[in-house]
Design a protein around this motif. Structure first.
Motif: not given
Length: 445
Positions: A1-7, A72-84
């Protein structure tokens, strides 16, 4: 899965690396350009066992990347984790500034439907606020779902805990989002607790506050043991054999520190206050914990008299071993009190000397050499139970010190071993060994 993690702090970096390790494609976002550059070169900015190896491995596999660019980081991401971070404010409540900023950035750059997963520890109701905030500011007509997925990672063993933890908690009022998060986490092969959004938020706070209470309870018992002549180690052993109690977190010492227990306990008290519900039990937990540092200093003063001109070696500066984190470390408060009393301080830590320079009194001499710290000091004080400190024989402490006097704030050594070494050994809630003066315990002052 395509995932972004912020922080990319302790939680975000471990989360991103471990999700990549189980096969997901992960992009980690952070506004710190220097940190992102370091990470893209396979170097971890934090000390966490096993993390840098997995970081490099998944960079090479092409499963993991780091960027400061949200588009760039959020392009095409199905899931975005917030970890700030959600640091503590002056009144003890959680500061949601970073969460809100990250949520606005998501809203401005998200171009496809996505599930937003909150790893950050946030007050009950925050996830619903995050959802409303993002939906109100979306630049594109996309659908978002929200999930609370609190972390239960211990610093120093965070990678181990990710793969071998006791449970994964996912909370949402959206069945589709719950199912997706369950699928993402299935490769960890850990029990999954599915619940509503607000309960998941509360589980994190309640868990940390309970463990903090257990630590303060055994420390209070240590004080009473000192007054009545009992040994807190024996008491903890007998208590811990009861399956309803358990032996974990029953080690008497200088109390809890770090980024979670103090902050989360304060936040829970603040949460109660905001709903006109006092939390007297947790207030007492805090009080006991804060006083542990004071009592240690009082014990040293009772034994040495005036500390003016005395050289004292503080051994271990991080809040716990196997991490370089010094947030809320007992060593900071102990050092400040000893210095105010006129002592000349040396500080030893195997990994945190550079961090200590920013947080400890400027006059303290810092070293990553244990023998150098102890050599010819008037006494040594064990603050953090690093393996290096426990592995140095008591006979060696006695040989190196100007006088064989050791204060053990973590009860690292067996009393029979201290007796055999002939070192004067003071610990917490246990009888003093080889004492030349009548100072029985930390708790007796």
């Amino acid at each position: 899965m395509n995932i972004a993690v912020i922080g990319t702090g302790y939680v975000g970096l471990v989360t991103g690396v471990c999700l990549a390790e189980i096969g997901h494609s992960v992009t980690c976002l952070d506004i710190d350009e220097e940190k992102v550059s370091l990470l893209n070169h396979g170097r971890s900015p934090i000390f966490e066992e096993g993390l840098e190896d997995l970081l490099g491995k998944n960079l090479r596999r092409g499963r993991l990347e780091f960027t400061t660019d949200y588009e760039e980081g959020l392009a095409g991401k199905e899931v975005v984790y917030l970890a700030v971070g959600t640091p503590e404010t002056a009144d003890g409540s959680a500061d949601l500034t970073f969460i809100e900023a990250a949520s606005r950035a998501i809203a401005g750059h998200l171009k496809q439907n996505a599930v937003i997963v909150t790893k950050s520890t946030v007050p009950v109701g925050t996830n619903q606020s995050i959802k409303r905030m993002i939906e109100a500011e979306l630049a594109e007509p996309v659908q978002i779902r929200i999930v609370s997925n609190p972390e239960f990672l211990r610093q120093g063993t965070a990678v181990q805990d990710t793969f071998h933890g006791e449970r994964i908690v996912i909370g949402s009022d959206d069945p589709i989002a719950l199912e997706l998060l369950e699928e993402i986490n299935r490769p960890f092969q850990l029990p999954i607790v599915k619940t509503d959004l607000r309960s998941a938020e509360m589980i994190k706070y309640a868990s940390n506050a309970f463990l903090a209470a257990k630590i303060s309870f055994i420390n209070e018992m240590a004080h009473l043991c000192a007054h009545v002549g009992a040994n807190v180690d024996n008491v903890a052993e007998g208590m811990g054999m009861d399956s309803r109690i358990g032996s974990k977190f029953l080690q008497a010492g200088l109390g809890y520190g770090g980024s979670c227990f103090p902050k989360d306990t304060n936040a829970l008290i603040a949460m109660g206050r905001s709903h006109d519900y006092p939390m007297p039990l947790l207030g007492s937990v805090q009080h006991v914990n804060e006083n542990q540092r004071e009592w240690l200093v009082e014990m040293i003063q009772a034994r040495l008299g005036s500390l003016e001109g005395k050289t004292i070696a503080l051994l271990g500066l991080t809040f716990k071993p196997n991490t370089d984190d010094m947030r809320e470390s007992p060593a900071i408060r102990v050092a400040e009190k000893l210095q105010a009393a006129g002592a000349m301080l040396r500080g030893y830590d195997p990994v945190a000397v550079s961090r200590a320079r920013q947080l400890m009194p400027a006059e303290i001499m810092l070293t990553d050499n244990l023998q150098e710290a102890v050599q010819a000091a008037d006494c040594a004080v064990i603050v953090t139970d690093w393996k290096q400190i426990k592995d140095l024989p008591l006979t060696e402490y006695a040989r190196l010190l100007a006088s064989p006097l050791l204060f053990d704030g973590r009860n690292c050594f067996a009393l029979k071993d201290a007796e055999a070494s002939e070192i004067e050994y003071h610990s917490i809630g246990r009888p003093t060994v080889n004492s030349s003066r009548a100072v029985t315990s930390l708790a007796s002052h």
